[in-house]
Write a protein that holds these residues in place. Structure first.
Motif, mmCIF file in Angstrom:
data_model
loop_
_atom_site.group_PDB
_atom_site.id
_atom_site.type_symbol
_atom_site.label_atom_id
_atom_site.label_comp_id
_atom_site.label_asym_id
_atom_site.label_seq_id
_atom_site.Cartn_x
_atom_site.Cartn_y
_atom_site.Cartn_z
ATOM 1 N N GLU A 45 0.751 -1.219 0.160
ATOM 2 C CA GLU A 45 -0.035 0.078 0.046
ATOM 3 C C GLU A 45 0.665 1.155 -0.131
ATOM 4 O OE1 GLU A 45 -2.781 -0.225 3.191
ATOM 5 O OE2 GLU A 45 -3.817 -1.971 2.539
ATOM 6 N N ASP A 46 1.981 1.207 0.811
ATOM 7 C CA ASP A 46 2.854 2.284 0.727
ATOM 8 C C ASP A 46 3.709 2.250 -0.707
ATOM 9 O OD1 ASP A 46 4.832 4.225 0.854
ATOM 10 O OD2 ASP A 46 5.461 3.431 3.183
ATOM 11 N N PRO A 47 3.564 3.542 -1.512
ATOM 12 C CA PRO A 47 4.098 3.547 -2.967
ATOM 13 C C PRO A 47 5.595 3.497 -2.598
ATOM 14 C CG PRO A 47 3.080 5.709 -2.189
ATOM 15 C CD PRO A 47 2.789 4.532 -1.196
ATOM 16 N N PHE A 48 6.231 3.889 -1.505
ATOM 17 C CA PHE A 48 7.638 3.940 -1.411
ATOM 18 C C PHE A 48 8.164 2.790 -1.051
ATOM 19 C CE2 PHE A 48 5.818 8.338 -0.648
ATOM 20 C CZ PHE A 48 6.772 9.017 -1.269
ATOM 21 N N GLU A 49 7.392 1.714 -0.722
ATOM 22 C CA GLU A 49 8.029 0.485 -0.306
ATOM 23 C C GLU A 49 8.189 -0.470 -1.779
ATOM 24 O OE1 GLU A 49 5.719 -1.807 2.228
ATOM 25 O OE2 GLU A 49 5.725 -0.509 3.730
#
Length: 252
Positions: A45-49
């Motif tokens: 869900e986290d676009p930075f992961e």
């Protein structure tokens, strides 16, 4: 089973086939293998992961990879080589992969073996992308292209004459029954395929034909007229329908 492929019923084959010919379903994989695969298809869900290595694969492609690795696991289980505590990379040794490919070659066509080996290589690469797994695809036991192509089942060529004969008989059969809306639709469907066989129209143009607009009666036959703006090539199409086909259109 989010992102891991469709859940399938075990089926009768899973109970009657030898273990080495089965494929372990994802739910039955060792915990480490299952976790590695789910991580590979995970979209955080986290676009930075970082995304998993196989997150963009189509569902059917995921199923192929799951099937290949599941079969590899089942094979190891049949040989008592399945260490459930090992990681996927630890079990994908040259010795294990060689024995698995040899087992495949003993019971499958070369073309199918080649595809399974490729899917296995891609599956392990998705689960452990930091390592180089190209050696699996280059394995000397994997059938080369010529062998794989020679093993394929011969393709039966399409016979338009037989199809036309069937459709003409179909029209005659339907035409002999009492007329109603269902009979008219069945007749139309057979007739449209016949028109496609004889006239070679694109499906979009065939579907848009309108009697009195694109199909005009001329004497004892019909003329197909499609304006340039309705064709893919931007050129008009004009063709006379064969008389024996026109008779069926007249009946319709």
């Amino acid at each position: 089973m989010s992102g891991g492929g469709k859940r399938r019923a075990p089926g009768r084959k899973s109970q009657t086939f030898p273990l080495e010919q089965r494929g372990l379903r994802l739910d039955d994989w060792p915990p480490g293998d299952r976790a590695a695969w789910l991580a590979a298809v995970n979209r955080p869900e986290d676009p930075f992961e970082p995304e998993g290595a196989a997150v963009n694969l189509a569902e059917s492609t995921r199923e192929n990879r799951i099937s290949a690795w599941g079969n590899f696991l089942a094979f190891l289980g049949s040989r008592e080589r399945l260490d459930t505590a090992a990681t996927p990379g630890e079990r994908a040794t040259h010795e294990n992969v060689t024995a698995w490919i040899q087992c495949l070659r003993d019971r499958m066509r070369a073309n199918a073996v080649s595809k399974c080996v490729i899917e296995l290589a891609l599956a392990i690469k998705a689960m452990e992308p930091s390592r180089d797994w190209a050696w699996i695809r280059r394995h000397p036991l994997r059938p080369r292209h010529a062998e794989a192509m020679a093993s394929r089942k011969p393709v039966v060529p399409f016979d338009p004459g037989r199809l036309a004969e069937f459709l003409f008989n179909r029209c005659a059969e339907i035409g002999a029954r009492p007329a109603n809306c269902n009979r008219a639709q069945e007749y139309r469907d057979a007739l449209m395929v016949l028109m496609d066989l004889y006239l070679g129209l694109r499906s979009a143009n065939l579907a848009l034909l309108r009697i009195g607009v694109h199909v005009v009666e001329v004497g004892d036959t019909y003329r197909i007229d499609i304006p340039a703006e309705e064709t893919k090539a931007g050129k008009p199409i004009s063709s006379l329908m064969p008389s024996h086909l026109a008779a069926h259109l007249h009946t319709y």
